[in-house]
Motif scaffolding. Structure first.
Motif, PDB file in Angstrom:
ATOM      1  N   ALA A 170       0.808  -1.250   0.008  1.00 45.27           N
ATOM      2  CA  ALA A 170       0.024   0.000  -0.079  1.00 45.27           C
ATOM      3  C   ALA A 170       0.720   1.264   0.057  1.00 45.27           C
ATOM      4  O   ALA A 170       0.473   2.222  -0.575  1.00 45.27           O
ATOM      5  CB  ALA A 170      -1.073   0.053   1.235  1.00 45.27           C
ATOM      6  N   ALA A 171       1.979   1.357   0.707  1.00 43.74           N
ATOM      7  CA  ALA A 171       2.949   2.508   0.770  1.00 43.74           C
ATOM      8  C   ALA A 171       3.697   2.721  -0.570  1.00 43.74           C
ATOM      9  O   ALA A 171       3.832   3.831  -0.913  1.00 43.74           O
ATOM     10  CB  ALA A 171       4.010   2.067   1.697  1.00 43.74           C
ATOM     11  N   LYS A 172       3.340   1.633  -1.747  1.00 46.81           N
ATOM     12  CA  LYS A 172       4.033   2.167  -3.021  1.00 46.81           C
ATOM     13  C   LYS A 172       3.008   2.998  -3.741  1.00 46.81           C
ATOM     14  O   LYS A 172       3.373   3.963  -4.532  1.00 46.81           O
ATOM     15  CB  LYS A 172       3.972   0.786  -3.710  1.00 46.81           C
ATOM     16  N   ALA A 173       1.645   2.765  -3.454  1.00 50.62           N
ATOM     17  CA  ALA A 173       0.580   3.756  -3.945  1.00 50.62           C
ATOM     18  C   ALA A 173       0.459   5.064  -3.139  1.00 50.62           C
ATOM     19  O   ALA A 173      -0.030   6.115  -3.677  1.00 50.62           O
ATOM     20  CB  ALA A 173      -0.644   2.967  -3.909  1.00 50.62           C
ATOM     21  N   ALA A 174       0.586   4.672  -1.792  1.00 44.40           N
ATOM     22  CA  ALA A 174       0.568   5.895  -0.936  1.00 44.40           C
ATOM     23  C   ALA A 174       1.813   6.451  -0.056  1.00 44.40           C
ATOM     24  O   ALA A 174       1.902   5.771   0.953  1.00 44.40           O
ATOM     25  CB  ALA A 174      -0.579   5.508   0.254  1.00 44.40           C
TER      26      ALA A 174
END
Length: 264
Positions: free
Chosen positions: A169-173
């Protein structure tokens, strides 16, 4: 000086190679003791090779002066986790040696509290060591989740997969990558996961008790991740405005100011 750095780097790489060799030796001992099948061997060897490759690359990138005593403890834990991984993979083909699996896991969990203390006492704390320790912990929880899921159901995989889902998720956010404040509650919840999964995997308690223990672990983990995500969201910095957009906004403001002056 260059020659000395090259020599030290070679010694560091040799330690990772020794670790891979010890991992293979442990697999051989397990194979002899329980007659481990192809699945256990393949998964165990894959773990050994992947650990050696990833760690070697990280060491080459960071170029530490020495491997360090704390990293040696973590490497020992990784070797034990490799053994647990092989046993869990083998459990899909034959009945697992629960006592052996529980023993290796228990030692790995106990050593989890040792490497950090060693790093602080010897003054060898590094970002690489902390990341190495965290990845070993996360993978052990994932493997234990796989094992316990065969007894309680696939929902247990949420425990092992939550940290990896957070990383994805941190890749997108990107705001999820911001550093979090120190939290004893977060550390306690993280430590609980391994203990609860080990207790359920040992199958010493009735089914409903094991179910309750794992549900407690999952519930506390959801609470911990949820609290951290909310904190990161509240404290997220606004995204930087692209240069072209900023220039356009500045020009628009200048035009508005000129119109206002003309109107006066």
């Amino acid at each position: 000086m260059a020659l000395n750095n090259t020599y030290e780097a070679r010694l560091v790489q040799q330690e990772t190679a020794v670790g891979a060799g010890v991992q293979i030796l442990l697999l051989a001992l397990l194979g002899t003791a329980i007659g481990m099948g192809p699945a256990g061997w393949l998964v165990g060897l894959a773990f050994a090779i992947a650990t050696w490759a990833v760690l070697s690359r990280a060491l080459h990138r960071t170029r530490p002066r020495s491997f360090g005593p704390a990293n040696r403890v973590t490497l020992g834990r990784a070797i034990l986790v490799g053994g647990v991984t092989a046993l869990v993979a083998d459990s899909f083909e034959s009945s697992p040696p629960v006592t052996l699996l529980v023993g290796l896991t228990a030692v790995a969990l106990i050593l989890d509290g040792v490497d950090g203390k060693v790093a602080r006492r010897t003054g060898t704390s590094t970002a690489l060591g902390a990341r190495f320790d965290m990845e070993v912990d996360a993978f052990l929880i994932l493997v234990l989740s796989v094992y316990v899921s065969t007894q309680l159901g696939p929902w247990v995989l949420l425990i092992g997969g939550m940290r990896y889902a957070f990383v994805a998720a941190a890749k997108a956010a990107p705001w999820l990558n911001a550093p979090l404040p120190h939290s004893m509650a977060r550390k306690t919840v993280a430590a609980m996961q391994g203990v609860c999964l080990l207790l359920a995997g040992a199958d010493l308690l009735p089914y409903l008790a094991n179910l309750g223990v794992v549900l407690l672990a999952l519930g506390s983990l959801v609470w911990s991740f949820g609290r951290d995500v909310l904190w990161l969201r509240r404290n997220a910095r606004p995204a930087a405005i692209p240069a072209e957009q900023a220039a356009s906004m500045a020009a628009s403001l200048e035009e508005i100011e000129m119109l206002e002056l003309a109107a006066r």
